[in-house]
Write an enzyme that holds these catalytic residues in place. Structure first.
Site, PDB file in Angstrom:
ATOM      1  N   GLU A  35       0.870  -1.163   0.000  1.00  0.00           N
ATOM      2  CA  GLU A  35       0.000   0.000   0.000  1.00  0.00           C
ATOM      3  C   GLU A  35       0.916   1.225   0.000  1.00  0.00           C
ATOM      4  O   GLU A  35       1.821   1.317   0.826  1.00  0.00           O
ATOM      5  CB  GLU A  35      -0.896   0.006   1.246  1.00  0.00           C
ATOM      6  CG  GLU A  35      -1.840   1.184   1.213  1.00  0.00           C
ATOM      7  CD  GLU A  35      -2.820   1.216   2.383  1.00  0.00           C
ATOM      8  OE1 GLU A  35      -2.818   0.304   3.214  1.00  0.00           O
ATOM      9  OE2 GLU A  35      -3.576   2.207   2.431  1.00  0.00           O
ATOM     10  N   ARG A 261       5.309 -12.654   9.798  1.00  0.00           N
ATOM     11  CA  ARG A 261       5.964 -11.372   9.549  1.00  0.00           C
ATOM     12  C   ARG A 261       7.361 -11.401  10.118  1.00  0.00           C
ATOM     13  O   ARG A 261       7.631 -12.126  11.068  1.00  0.00           O
ATOM     14  CB  ARG A 261       5.265 -10.227  10.305  1.00  0.00           C
ATOM     15  CG  ARG A 261       3.842 -10.043  10.081  1.00  0.00           C
ATOM     16  CD  ARG A 261       3.337  -8.974  11.044  1.00  0.00           C
ATOM     17  NE  ARG A 261       3.785  -7.646  10.686  1.00  0.00           N
ATOM     18  CZ  ARG A 261       3.211  -6.905   9.732  1.00  0.00           C
ATOM     19  NH1 ARG A 261       2.186  -7.368   9.066  1.00  0.00           N
ATOM     20  NH2 ARG A 261       3.662  -5.705   9.456  1.00  0.00           N
ATOM     21  N   LYS A 271       4.295   0.615   9.505  1.00  0.00           N
ATOM     22  CA  LYS A 271       4.356   1.912   8.829  1.00  0.00           C
ATOM     23  C   LYS A 271       3.782   3.016   9.709  1.00  0.00           C
ATOM     24  O   LYS A 271       4.306   4.120   9.720  1.00  0.00           O
ATOM     25  CB  LYS A 271       3.628   1.836   7.490  1.00  0.00           C
ATOM     26  CG  LYS A 271       4.548   1.306   6.391  1.00  0.00           C
ATOM     27  CD  LYS A 271       3.882   1.338   5.040  1.00  0.00           C
ATOM     28  CE  LYS A 271       3.010   0.136   4.853  1.00  0.00           C
ATOM     29  NZ  LYS A 271       2.508  -0.019   3.485  1.00  0.00           N
TER      30      LYS A 271
HETATM   31  P1  ATP Z   1       2.805  -2.340   8.047  1.00  0.00           P
HETATM   32  O1  ATP Z   1       2.219  -3.241   9.075  1.00  0.00           O
HETATM   33  O2  ATP Z   1       4.264  -2.105   8.179  1.00  0.00           O
HETATM   34  O3  ATP Z   1       2.044  -1.075   7.872  1.00  0.00           O
HETATM   35  P2  ATP Z   1       1.461  -3.519   5.857  1.00  0.00           P
HETATM   36  O4  ATP Z   1       1.253  -4.963   5.908  1.00  0.00           O
HETATM   37  O5  ATP Z   1       0.307  -2.659   6.113  1.00  0.00           O
HETATM   38  O6  ATP Z   1       2.716  -3.160   6.717  1.00  0.00           O
HETATM   39  P3  ATP Z   1       1.647  -3.409   3.041  1.00  0.00           P
HETATM   40  O7  ATP Z   1       2.109  -2.302   2.208  1.00  0.00           O
HETATM   41  O8  ATP Z   1       0.221  -3.777   2.995  1.00  0.00           O
HETATM   42  O9  ATP Z   1       2.076  -3.067   4.501  1.00  0.00           O
HETATM   43  O10 ATP Z   1       2.559  -4.688   2.808  1.00  0.00           O
HETATM   44  C1  ATP Z   1       2.878  -5.203   1.550  1.00  0.00           C
HETATM   45  C2  ATP Z   1       3.244  -6.641   1.704  1.00  0.00           C
HETATM   46  O11 ATP Z   1       4.359  -6.761   2.588  1.00  0.00           O
HETATM   47  C3  ATP Z   1       2.115  -7.434   2.309  1.00  0.00           C
HETATM   48  O12 ATP Z   1       1.987  -8.644   1.602  1.00  0.00           O
HETATM   49  C4  ATP Z   1       2.554  -7.667   3.723  1.00  0.00           C
HETATM   50  O13 ATP Z   1       2.031  -8.867   4.213  1.00  0.00           O
HETATM   51  C5  ATP Z   1       4.070  -7.694   3.598  1.00  0.00           C
HETATM   52  N1  ATP Z   1       4.692  -7.290   4.855  1.00  0.00           N
HETATM   53  C6  ATP Z   1       4.468  -6.161   5.548  1.00  0.00           C
HETATM   54  N2  ATP Z   1       5.168  -6.153   6.688  1.00  0.00           N
HETATM   55  C7  ATP Z   1       5.865  -7.310   6.727  1.00  0.00           C
HETATM   56  C8  ATP Z   1       6.777  -7.898   7.662  1.00  0.00           C
HETATM   57  N3  ATP Z   1       7.117  -7.285   8.781  1.00  0.00           N
HETATM   58  N4  ATP Z   1       7.307  -9.103   7.350  1.00  0.00           N
HETATM   59  C9  ATP Z   1       6.977  -9.720   6.212  1.00  0.00           C
HETATM   60  N5  ATP Z   1       6.130  -9.233   5.300  1.00  0.00           N
HETATM   61  C10 ATP Z   1       5.578  -8.038   5.539  1.00  0.00           C
HETATM   62 MG    MG Z   2      -1.457  -3.629   4.631  1.00  0.00          MG
END
Ligand code: ATP
Ligand code: MG
Length: 554
Positions: A35, A261, A271
């Site tokens: 995102e 994660r 984020k």
């Molecule tokens: P955050 O929790 O940091 O805001 P998010 O999951 O909302 O992260 P996205 O931009 O939706 O952020 O993530 C893009 C991809 O990266 C998704 O498939 C998510 O599952 C993966 N991802 C995000 N954070 C992690 C992490 N700490 N370890 C592994 N994969 C991750």
């Molecule tokens: Mg997300």
């Protein structure tokens, strides 16, 4: 990707192997779906390496798709930073960059299909009422009074929603599934809400925006994604993912698989929290070298190969854990030990005057750029009567363990001669300012002829040739191994996470460019910061020569 990088198998690769073996799929198609509401962090690198790595290894494809359904929190700068970070890591997406917003019309049409099938309805309940009807983990929910509205009426309401007739919060489109489901996400989840927001891709074309759960599975299906890999918090949502795909007219059936994660010690990987660090100026921006963002790691001196290696070492499982910072640091240390040219820098200088060296003489010495990589060649190191050494490398008296410069004793200047400390000067506070020495002209590249042993070697730079430099020394950004678990993570910020010192570097570094990495002998691995300039070079310490934290833990 370099073939030498080892790729251990994992449960997802085993699933793919099986799907290919039994003919469920003939090729593999993955996607990385960020995102654009912040910069990518090291956790995202895990997902990138997994998705793109699988595509590479199976001669498949991997899409970069922006999951852009929350226009208020997203912007085009984040889009650009994410594209840049993925490419920096060494990956290239298949075809054009995709956006979920590319499918807004299709998504709308699938919503209409669900309404026509009696599987979705427009709900005018207030948010408060919806929360009450939702039930809890232990109590079932109750049906909304709008649940049995006729298909015709729902179609009209949804069209009006789409055309801007309803205000934000006045109504939403919900799937009609099961208000008693043990999975909360199946209790008539919201599919669309009204939002009069300008979108970075679609402008003002839409005033309704689809929810993640509705958007993601359909986007996967439209793109022909075979294996949709996401993190464990979406495990329950897989029911909804499958429900949507089963109930719309689409030919492909992507499958979702969840992995744990990445959590990393002494930092936060969310984020929302990273945005707070930037907005409240706890750090100097998204690319502050203390940040766990890809941009921060890059500026800190991490290489793409070291980040990929880290992702390979941590592997992919369904187990939640907290990875030691030492794991990440070991990856860059290994890389730089093998690849970074050596140089000399003095971070906390005191002057050494070599009294028996002629005043206006300069000797051009040569030194290898790397101890065991001849192909990296040599550099010229000027030697003159006055040099700088580290303050901590001189003592008036010391026991034998101190293999550096001691009054009345000898030490070797790295790549140069043996010197002997004859006397020294101090300032009013008792700090040594200058050490007067003699040198043995017969010791360049060889031991003293009379057989006396000189064990210590210290680094130095010629005072008249040295370039002024600022060194930024970083420590953990947080004092707690798991700051995310603290009541207020901001209170766990390490007040000493950055210290800045000024000193000198050898003149061969004059033309070093941003991000160029060096091992400053005996001091650590450093890289040139983007703020480095003619007046003053600026170096970031990437990592120390050894794991100093392991030592403290012992
Ligand atoms: P955050 O929790 O940091 O805001 P998010 O999951 O909302 O992260 P996205 O931009 O939706 O952020 O993530 C893009 C991809 O990266 C998704 O498939 C998510 O599952 C993966 N991802 C995000 N954070 C992690 C992490 N700490 N370890 C592994 N994969 C991750
Ligand atoms: Mg997300």
């Amino acid at each position: 990707m370099a073939e030498t990088e080892h790729r251990p198998t994992n449960f997802i690769r085993q699933i793919i192997d099986k799907d290919l073996a039994n003919g469920l799929h003939t090729t593999v198609h993955t996607r990385f779906p960020p995102e654009p509401n912040g910069y990518l962090h090291i956790g995202h690198a895990k997902s990138i390496c997994l998705n793109f790595g699988i595509a590479d290894d199976y001669s498949g494809r991997c899409n970069l798709r922006f999951d852009d359904t929350n226009p208020e929190k997203e912007n085009i700068d984040y889009v650009h930073s994410i594209m840049n970070d993925v490419q920096w890591l060494g990956y290239q997406w298949d075809g054009d960059v995709r956006y979920s917003s590319d499918y807004f019309q299709q998504l709308h049409d699938y919503a209409v299909e669900l309404i026509e099938k009696g599987l979705a309805y427009v709900d005018f309940s207030s948010q408060e009422q919806m929360r009450e009807m939702r039930g809890t983990l232990t109590e079932p929910g109750t049906n909304s009074p709008y649940r049995d509205t006729s298909v015709e009426e729902n179609l009209t309401h949804f069209e009006k929603m789409t055309n801007g007739h309803y205000e934000e919060g006045q109504c939403c489109l919900r799937a009609k599934i099961d208000m008693t489901s043990p999975f909360m996400c199946m209790r008539d989840p919201v599919l669309y809400r009204v939002k009069f927001a300008h979108h970075h891709q679609t402008g003002d074309s839409w005033c309704i925006y689809p929810m993640y759960d509705f958007t993601h599975c359909i986007s996967d299906a439209i793109e022909g994604i075979t294996h949709s890999l996401c993190t464990l918090e979406f495990q329950d949502n897989r029911r909804l993912y499958d429900w949507v795909i089963e109930n719309i007219s689409i030919d492909t059936t992507p499958r979702q698989y969840e992995f744990s994660r990445l959590n990393l010690e002494y930092t936060v990987l969310s984020k929302r929290k990273l945005i707070q660090l930037v907005d409240e100026n706890h750090v100097a921006g998204w690319d502050d070298p203390r940040m766990p963002t890809i941009a921060g790691l890059r500026r800190r001196g991490y290489t793409p190969a070291s980040v990929r290696e880290f992702c390979a070492r941590i592997g992919v499982t369904k187990m939640d854990n907290l990875v030691e910072m030492g794991m990440l640091e070991a990856c860059i240390r290994d890389d730089l030990n093998a690849n970074a040219p050596r140089a000399m820098a003095v971070l906390d200088p005191i002057k050494v005057v070599i009294e028996n060296f002629p005043e206006d003489q300069v000797e051009e010495l040569t030194a290898p750029r790397h101890p065991n990589r001849e192909e990296l060649g040599h550099r010229t190191v000027p030697f003159s009567r006055e040099v700088y050494i580290e303050a901590e490398d001189f003592r008036e008296s010391a026991n034998k363990k101190f293999k550096r410069l001691v009054l009345g004793k000898e030490v070797r200047l790295r790549n140069a001669y043996v010197i002997k400390a004859e006397r020294f000067e101090q300032d009013e506070q008792g700090n040594v300012t200058t050490v007067y020495c003699s040198y043995d002209p017969d010791t360049l590249g060889k031991d003293p002829a009379d057989g006396r042993k000189v064990k210590g070697v210290i680094h130095w730079v010629s005072a008249q040739h040295a370039l002024p430099a600022e060194f930024r020394l970083y420590d953990r950004l947080f004092t707690l191994p798991n700051p995310a678990a603290a009541e207020n993570f901001v209170e766990a910020i390490n007040p000493d996470s950055l210290s800045v010192v000024t000193g000198w570097v050898e003149p061969s570094l004059a033309n070093a460019a941003e991000c160029d990495a060096f091992q400053f002998e005996r001091t650590g691995y450093f890289c040139v910061d983007k703020e480095s300039g003619e007046a003053k070079m600026v170096f970031n310490r990437t990592v120390g020569l050894r794991d100093s934290w392991a030592k403290i833990a012992d």
